[in-house]
Motif scaffolding. Structure first.
Motif, PDB file in Angstrom:
ATOM      1  N   TYR A  72       0.860  -1.187   0.000  1.00  0.00           N
ATOM      2  CA  TYR A  72       0.000   0.000   0.000  1.00  0.00           C
ATOM      3  C   TYR A  72       0.895   1.234   0.000  1.00  0.00           C
ATOM      4  O   TYR A  72       2.078   1.180   0.342  1.00  0.00           O
ATOM      5  N   ALA A  92      -8.622   8.568   6.076  1.00  0.00           N
ATOM      6  CA  ALA A  92      -7.409   7.786   6.303  1.00  0.00           C
ATOM      7  C   ALA A  92      -7.726   6.673   7.291  1.00  0.00           C
ATOM      8  O   ALA A  92      -7.982   6.951   8.476  1.00  0.00           O
ATOM      9  N   ASP A  93      -7.754   5.440   6.803  1.00  0.00           N
ATOM     10  CA  ASP A  93      -8.096   4.272   7.624  1.00  0.00           C
ATOM     11  C   ASP A  93      -9.378   4.517   8.431  1.00  0.00           C
ATOM     12  O   ASP A  93      -9.454   4.243   9.633  1.00  0.00           O
ATOM     13  N   ASN A 111      -0.747   4.093   7.430  1.00  0.00           N
ATOM     14  CA  ASN A 111      -2.160   4.190   7.056  1.00  0.00           C
ATOM     15  C   ASN A 111      -2.372   3.418   5.757  1.00  0.00           C
ATOM     16  O   ASN A 111      -1.781   3.752   4.727  1.00  0.00           O
ATOM     17  N   LYS A 112      -3.209   2.419   5.807  1.00  0.00           N
ATOM     18  CA  LYS A 112      -3.330   1.499   4.676  1.00  0.00           C
ATOM     19  C   LYS A 112      -4.262   2.001   3.584  1.00  0.00           C
ATOM     20  O   LYS A 112      -4.088   1.646   2.414  1.00  0.00           O
ATOM     21  N   GLU A 113      -5.258   2.793   3.933  1.00  0.00           N
ATOM     22  CA  GLU A 113      -6.209   3.257   2.921  1.00  0.00           C
ATOM     23  C   GLU A 113      -6.421   4.754   3.049  1.00  0.00           C
ATOM     24  O   GLU A 113      -6.735   5.258   4.126  1.00  0.00           O
TER      25      GLU A 113
END
Length: 279
Positions: A72, A92-93, A111-113
Motif C-alpha cells: 500500500y 485515512a483508515d 495508514n493502509k487506505e
C-alpha cells in the motif's frame, strides 16, 4: 484504475547546463496536475520525493505504484495534502478529515487506505499531494490555513512582500522529513524566494497557484552562477534539485506551495546567494 504515475531521474548540474528549453521542461516541470477524476503522481529520484494530485468526482483511492514495491502507498511513506479547490474530505483508515480551501493534512506512514472525496462535484476538491520516505509512524494531523505559523517577509519596495504560512513543519506537525507550506504574494509584488538560496541537504518542489488567467510565472533554477528558467502556468509544479536555486517572478501576484524533504528539518537551513552574484 484512476491513478497514473511517471518517474523522473536525477540530473547533474553539469548536464543541466547543456539542456535546451524542451529538455528543462521535460526533466523538471510537472504539468499534468489537477486532472479531473484522477490521481496523477510524479516519482522523483531526488530524495525519492513524490508530487501529485487527486481531483475526485467519485471517491478516489490512493493506490501504491510500482516503484514503491509496497503493498500500500504509505507502507514506508508519509503524505502531505493541501486542498486548492472546493471543500472535500480525506479518509485515512476510516478517520474523516474535512479540508477547506488551502487547508493542509499530514498522514503518517502505516495508514493502509487513503480516500479522497469532494463535497460538491460541481466545485470539486483539488488535493495537491507530496510524499517522502518515512522511518517512523507519526500521528495524522490537520492544519487549517488559520492555524499555520505566519511569517511576513520582503517589502513592496523590492516587489517581494509575501506571507509565508508554515503548515506541515516542526513545531506544528511531527514528521520524518516532509515539510510543506504556502507563500502568498501581496498585490503589487511578484518575486518569491529572493534573495535566492540553495540547500544541499534537501530538495524541494514548488507548486504554483492563484495565477490569474493570461498571466504566468517565470521560475528560476540552476546553480547560482549558471541559472536557467522555466515559464509556469497555474497548477503546475517544478522539481528543484538540492544544487539548484528556486525562485520566481510573475507577471502578477500569485501563490505557491513549497514542499521539501531531505536530511535536515531546520527551515532556516539554506545557503543564501547574493542577488548581485547571480548569473
Amino acid at each position: 484504475m484512476s491513478s497514473s504515475y511517471e518517474t523522473r531521474y536525477a540530473s547533474s548540474p553539469q548536464a543541466v547546463k547543456e539542456y535546451n528549453t524542451e529538455q528543462l521542461r521535460s526533466e523538471f516541470l510537472i504539468d499534468n496536475l489537477m486532472e479531473i477524476g484522477k490521481v496523477n503522481l510524479t516519482y522523483s529520484h531526488y530524495d525519492r520525493y513524490i508530487a501529485g494530485s487527486a481531483v475526485p468526482l467519485a471517491p478516489l483511492t490512493l493506490e501504491t505504484i510500482d516503484p514503491l514495491k509496497s503493498s500500500y502507498f504509505l507502507e514506508r511513506r508519509e503524505l502531505g495534502i493541501i486542498n486548492v479547490g472546493g471543500a472535500g474530505t480525506v479518509i485515512a483508515d476510516g478517520v474523516i478529515y474535512e479540508l477547506g480551501f488551502k487547508d493542509a493534512l499530514y498522514i503518517g506512514s502505516g495508514n493502509k487506505e487513503v480516500v479522497f472525496k469532494s463535497d460538491d462535484i460541481s466545485n470539486p476538491a483539488k488535493f495537491y499531494l507530496n510524499s517522502a520516505p518515512a522511518h517512523n509512524n507519526y500521528p495524522n494531523q490537520k492544519v487549517g490555513l488559520a492555524e499555520a505559523n505566519k511569517l511576513q517577509l520582503g517589502s513592496m519596495e523590492t516587489a517581494n512582500h509575501r506571507t509565508v504560512s508554515q503548515m506541515i513543519i516542526g513545531g506544528i506537525v511531527t514528521t520524518c522529513q516532509l515539510q510543506m507550506g504556502m507563500t502568498e504574494l501581496k498585490t503589487g509584488s511578484v518575486w518569491n524566494t529572493m534573495p535566492a538560496h540553495v540547500h544541499d541537504r534537501r530538495m524541494e518542489v514548488y507548486f504554483y497557484l492563484d495565477i490569474p488567467e493570461n498571466q504566468a510565472v517565470c521560475h528560476f533554477m540552476g546553480q547560482p552562477q549558471e541559472t536557467r528558467h522555466i515559464w509556469m502556468n497555474n497548477h503546475q509544479a517544478v522539481i528543484s534539485p538540492p544544487w539548484s536555486i528556486h525562485s520566481g517572478a510573475g507577471t502578477s501576484n500569485y501563490t505557491f506551495i513549497w514542499g521539501m524533504a531531505g536530511e535536515n528539518l531546520d527551515y532556516g537551513d539554506m545557503d543564501v546567494c547574493k542577488i548581485t552574484d547571480l548569473r
